[in-house]
Design an enzyme around this catalytic site. Sequence first.
Site, PDB file in Angstrom:
ATOM      1  N   TYR A  41       0.188  -1.736 -12.323  1.00  0.00           N
ATOM      2  CA  TYR A  41      -0.979  -1.481 -12.556  1.00  0.00           C
ATOM      3  C   TYR A  41      -1.508  -0.776 -13.793  1.00  0.00           C
ATOM      4  O   TYR A  41      -2.282   0.343 -13.903  1.00  0.00           O
ATOM      5  CB  TYR A  41      -2.101  -0.992 -11.443  1.00  0.00           C
ATOM      6  CG  TYR A  41      -1.880  -1.571  -9.933  1.00  0.00           C
ATOM      7  CD1 TYR A  41      -2.383  -2.625  -9.550  1.00  0.00           C
ATOM      8  CD2 TYR A  41      -0.922  -1.049  -9.160  1.00  0.00           C
ATOM      9  CE1 TYR A  41      -2.336  -3.475  -8.565  1.00  0.00           C
ATOM     10  CE2 TYR A  41      -0.892  -1.904  -7.946  1.00  0.00           C
ATOM     11  CZ  TYR A  41      -1.498  -2.977  -7.724  1.00  0.00           C
ATOM     12  OH  TYR A  41      -1.314  -3.579  -6.501  1.00  0.00           O
TER      13      TYR A  41
ATOM     14  N   GLY B 173       0.879  -1.239   0.074  1.00  0.00           N
ATOM     15  CA  GLY B 173      -0.053   0.134   0.084  1.00  0.00           C
ATOM     16  C   GLY B 173       0.860   1.251   0.034  1.00  0.00           C
ATOM     17  O   GLY B 173       0.417   2.340  -0.068  1.00  0.00           O
TER      18      GLY B 173
ATOM     19  N   CYS C   3     -13.254   5.255 -29.138  1.00  0.00           N
ATOM     20  CA  CYS C   3     -14.278   6.196 -29.291  1.00  0.00           C
ATOM     21  C   CYS C   3     -15.103   6.450 -28.038  1.00  0.00           C
ATOM     22  O   CYS C   3     -16.299   5.927 -28.051  1.00  0.00           O
ATOM     23  CB  CYS C   3     -15.097   5.545 -30.442  1.00  0.00           C
ATOM     24  SG  CYS C   3     -15.527   3.812 -30.274  1.00  0.00           S
TER      25      CYS C   3
ATOM     26  N   GLU D 119       3.946  -6.850   1.657  1.00  0.00           N
ATOM     27  CA  GLU D 119       3.745  -7.408   0.206  1.00  0.00           C
ATOM     28  C   GLU D 119       3.327  -6.106  -0.667  1.00  0.00           C
ATOM     29  O   GLU D 119       2.058  -5.998  -0.783  1.00  0.00           O
ATOM     30  CB  GLU D 119       2.652  -8.623   0.189  1.00  0.00           C
ATOM     31  CG  GLU D 119       1.292  -7.992   1.189  1.00  0.00           C
ATOM     32  CD  GLU D 119       0.398  -9.069   0.840  1.00  0.00           C
ATOM     33  OE1 GLU D 119       0.602 -10.240   0.924  1.00  0.00           O
ATOM     34  OE2 GLU D 119      -0.790  -8.986   1.160  1.00  0.00           O
ATOM     35  N   CYS D 120       4.265  -5.748  -0.842  1.00  0.00           N
ATOM     36  CA  CYS D 120       4.140  -4.172  -1.582  1.00  0.00           C
ATOM     37  C   CYS D 120       4.220  -4.576  -3.369  1.00  0.00           C
ATOM     38  O   CYS D 120       4.832  -5.421  -4.046  1.00  0.00           O
ATOM     39  CB  CYS D 120       5.365  -3.287  -1.481  1.00  0.00           C
ATOM     40  SG  CYS D 120       5.570  -2.947   0.182  1.00  0.00           S
ATOM     41  N   GLY D 121       3.371  -3.904  -4.036  1.00  0.00           N
ATOM     42  CA  GLY D 121       3.163  -3.965  -5.234  1.00  0.00           C
ATOM     43  C   GLY D 121       3.643  -2.596  -6.151  1.00  0.00           C
ATOM     44  O   GLY D 121       4.786  -2.479  -6.492  1.00  0.00           O
ATOM     45  N   ARG D 122       2.821  -1.621  -6.125  1.00  0.00           N
ATOM     46  CA  ARG D 122       2.881  -0.286  -6.840  1.00  0.00           C
ATOM     47  C   ARG D 122       4.113   0.398  -6.513  1.00  0.00           C
ATOM     48  O   ARG D 122       5.087   0.729  -7.638  1.00  0.00           O
ATOM     49  CB  ARG D 122       1.922   0.553  -6.565  1.00  0.00           C
ATOM     50  CG  ARG D 122       1.730   1.979  -7.505  1.00  0.00           C
ATOM     51  CD  ARG D 122       0.503   2.682  -6.903  1.00  0.00           C
ATOM     52  NE  ARG D 122      -0.781   2.079  -6.788  1.00  0.00           N
ATOM     53  CZ  ARG D 122      -1.634   1.995  -7.900  1.00  0.00           C
ATOM     54  NH1 ARG D 122      -1.231   2.762  -8.714  1.00  0.00           N
ATOM     55  NH2 ARG D 122      -2.770   1.309  -7.533  1.00  0.00           N
TER      56      ARG D 122
HETATM   57  C1  LIG Z   1      -4.014  -8.214  -0.224  1.00  0.00           C
HETATM   58  C2  LIG Z   1      -3.091  -7.119  -1.023  1.00  0.00           C
HETATM   59  N1  LIG Z   1      -1.896  -7.156  -0.620  1.00  0.00           N
HETATM   60  C3  LIG Z   1      -1.091  -6.288  -1.329  1.00  0.00           C
HETATM   61  C4  LIG Z   1      -1.339  -5.451  -2.507  1.00  0.00           C
HETATM   62  C5  LIG Z   1      -0.522  -4.586  -2.951  1.00  0.00           C
HETATM   63  O1  LIG Z   1      -0.942  -3.254  -2.917  1.00  0.00           O
HETATM   64  P1  LIG Z   1       0.075  -2.034  -3.411  1.00  0.00           P
HETATM   65  O2  LIG Z   1       0.239  -2.504  -4.692  1.00  0.00           O
HETATM   66  O3  LIG Z   1      -0.800  -0.724  -3.116  1.00  0.00           O
HETATM   67  O4  LIG Z   1       1.389  -2.056  -2.450  1.00  0.00           O
HETATM   68  C6  LIG Z   1      -2.927  -5.479  -2.759  1.00  0.00           C
HETATM   69  C7  LIG Z   1      -3.497  -4.345  -3.558  1.00  0.00           C
HETATM   70  O5  LIG Z   1      -4.642  -4.353  -4.003  1.00  0.00           O
HETATM   71  C8  LIG Z   1      -3.818  -6.086  -1.927  1.00  0.00           C
HETATM   72  O6  LIG Z   1      -5.038  -6.261  -2.072  1.00  0.00           O
END
Ligand SMILES: Cc1ncc(COP(=O)(O)O)c(C=O)c1O
Length: 401
Positions: free
Chosen positions: A380, A237, A351, A275-278
């Site tokens: 994303y 997050g 369109c 558990e980071c993504g963005r």
């Molecule tokens: C359960 C869970 N973990 C981790 C993430 C990754 O979040 P972020 O990309 O904001 O770090 C998400 C994103 O939706 C999520 O739902």
Amino acid sequence: MTTNSLPHHIADAINQLGQDRSDGPLCCYLFDLEALRNRIRQMSEALPSNVALFYAAKANPMPEILATLAPYVAGFEAASGGELAHLAQQDHHKPLIFGGPGKLESELKTALELGIDAIHVESLTELKHLIRLAKALDCQAPIFLRMNIDIGSITLSKLAMGGRPTPFGLDSDELEHAIALIQQNPCLQLKGFHFHLMSHQLEVDKHLALMKCYFDAVKAWQAQYQLPPLAINLGGGMGINYTQPDQHFDWLNFCERLTQLIQQEGMADTPLRFECGRFISAPCGYYVTEIIDLKRNLGEYFAVCRGGTHHFRTPAAQSHNHPFVIIDGNIQDFSEEKITDELVTLVGQLCTPKDVFSRAQSIAELKIGDYVVFTLAGAYSWNISHQNFLMHPAPKFHYLN
Ligand SMILES: Cc1ncc(COP(=O)(O)O)c(C=O)c1O
């Protein structure tokens, strides 16, 4: 924005790619894997010693991205059966964790057969599925209980998965029942608690307050249910600031202060995870598109770019004006069509009036054949886009290593 805001090697690579006219105007994603490698290395080095960093593959599951991250992350998080199968196929020999609501029994079975590190249990129904499956497979199901909790006065970020009613995680009221099921069924191995209450967090203070809230909740449950020492997955997050790209979440400051918080709260012996993504993959990606038309319509200027939100849905999904840099495309034929010092809306080829990347942007100079480079496009982006709408071709994908 000007070309100066782009790293030189990125601007050079784009100019190089633009020379190939065989497929018409330029439209591609470009991923800087070396930048990704440096970023994940720095992020990992700053972590408190008892915190492990997983990558949430949902942000960008491209094999090249996963392979670049693999040596530096503790493991990968899958949020669907599809992601789990994909991660298993990549075979990075890293622990996999499996979360997300509405998991099918078949997916839970696959997870157990794969020797999953942990399943993040979202409901009592899932817990019951797992009891049946683990008994049938004669194995233990390693689980974290995903919890949604009341976070009192801590304000929610732009995208909240918890701290308010949502379909995610167990309610604290259900915990007693869940613990009873776990105690009655030794085929369930409770490894910890999992929280992911919000994404797009930009404020370190608020995120630290959230971490403390998680610690307090787990300590209270441990006392109440006399639980053994358990791990905590603190979710992801950490946010990227798309509108003020110099003000992303301050990871280094956060890690420094988290180290102090862990000491203060007596959590130094508790295995913790993110558990980071963005925050990991957004900065390494660029969506590059060439301007194919410039028009004035009822008093406003529009630049039509090759591609659209079917390739790059991030701005539409987040309702923001996506940051970009213009590169002089140097195509002579259209130089007389130039727009100077105007507010221009950057759109794609779809369109629908929703196909907008950035609205009413002040642009010094723009002409057909220039490249618009959308930065912070590594998370994303392609994977959340409605790629088949209108059957336009896919963009090309390039990786700098
Ligand atoms: C359960 C869970 N973990 C981790 C993430 C990754 O979040 P972020 O990309 O904001 O770090 C998400 C994103 O939706 C999520 O739902």
